[in-house]
Scaffold this motif. Sequence first.
Motif: not given
Length: 496
Positions: A46-47, A64-65, A68-69, A323, A331, A333
């Motif tokens: 993840s992401p 990007g990925n 992401t959530r 990314p 994740r 973040d």
Amino acid sequence: MSPTPPERGGYADAATAPILSGMYPDPSICRVGEEYFLANSSFEYSPGVPIWHSRDLVSWRQIGNALTRDEQFPAGRSPSSRGIYAPTLRHHDGRFWLITTNIDDVRGGHQIYHASDPAGPWSAPVCLSQLDGIDPDLTWDDEGTCLVTYCSWSETEIGIRQVAVDLERRLVLEKPRWIWHGTGLAHSEGPHLYRRGDRWYLVIAEGGTDRGHVVSVARSLSPRGPFEAAAHNPVFTHRSTAHPVQNVGHADLVERPDGSWAAVYLGTRPRGRSPRFHVNGRETFLADVRWVDDWPQFEPARRHVPTEQRDFEDDFSAPALDPRWVSPGQRPDRFVHNAPEGVVVGHVPSETGEPSGLFTRVGGDHWEADFVVDPDEGTFTVALRLDGVHWYGLHVAGGEVTAVAQIGPVRSVLRARPLPGSPVTLRVRSTEPTWNGPDDIELGIDDGTDTDVLARLDGRYLSTEVAGGFTGRLVGVWTESREVVVRRVRYSERRA
């Protein structure tokens, strides 16, 4: 300094070199005008679902990925080689569409996302919980009806099923229909449907994603069938050959602006003595496609791939993580935050026990990764990981660094030495083999004048042939307590 692209110092033949080196399997591609976009499987990481951009099919940049959530992919809940399976990426009516399968999601079924920009953000999923199986494909018929075609495990049969869906109302419109069971080989999966002229083509993978992997094709005047199989199936395979790229299959076709066609597909590059060992996971390759008697014929791509496009040096001064950085646990973040001198990596447990850490895929024949860190009072590990029980690493605790090897249930603690002054450079290196395997792995510490190699280990034990599963190697850092400051990471690939 933000992440910098490498100088383009060399090129390799696309017939044997991946366009995406490292664990980038199950590629799916679409074209919008002069631009190409590509997505890959990501499994527990993840992401999820890396998204790529190119204008020439050989030079790619990750933009990007997609996932992401937590509403898209709940991080830290999927064990090794589970989670997000093969996606399909398409563009229709001004939107990008992505369909994939999270085999661990309690909502079940295939999941569909959309975005106006492939770099994101991507929508919350439409979950087709009524459908079984994996490897879903998206296409639209001449009336604009969306068709989902997928590998079904229903009842006692395995094959390719299809169903019409209403994406706006989130409805499955009919009972799923069998449309092809393949040519008789095992594991008919990975379907993709294309319109060319008056015919629709159904391209699938067969034989399993190991050495017997093949591409087979059938065609029809309707996307719903009935489908006529090509008499010369499989149309593409390297099985039972000495080709350096093996396990080829799971192809997705794309038409170039000039009307010619190409395909992206997965493959592996096994090395060493029999049974030979692949360590990078399944990578993304390119083929040319020529149409003969209205059937696709795969040919070696007559292109050259930049050999250094995966090299990087990252000092984490950009506002957001590149990314390339992913985690098998939570994740990034949730446990990483910026600091003036780099990024701070903290400790956050995951439900599966997989480490929450900063990892990036590795992919060259041989390569070197340096992690420049401030140890402070944290306990952490810089490691090369195939999965949760197959990794080699440098463990830092109590002012010492120790080389550690985890192979299945056995953990070996090797040589230790005191840490030099902070910051310290911890080095993981893939180099030439001495045990008839794919490579050797060196674990060392740079003391400012030279590299003190604490261990040199057999690379075979971090291979798919030993560990099993669907993933490849990643290199990264995780903490067991407190925090560690990562100042800089440098990674470079070298071809043997």
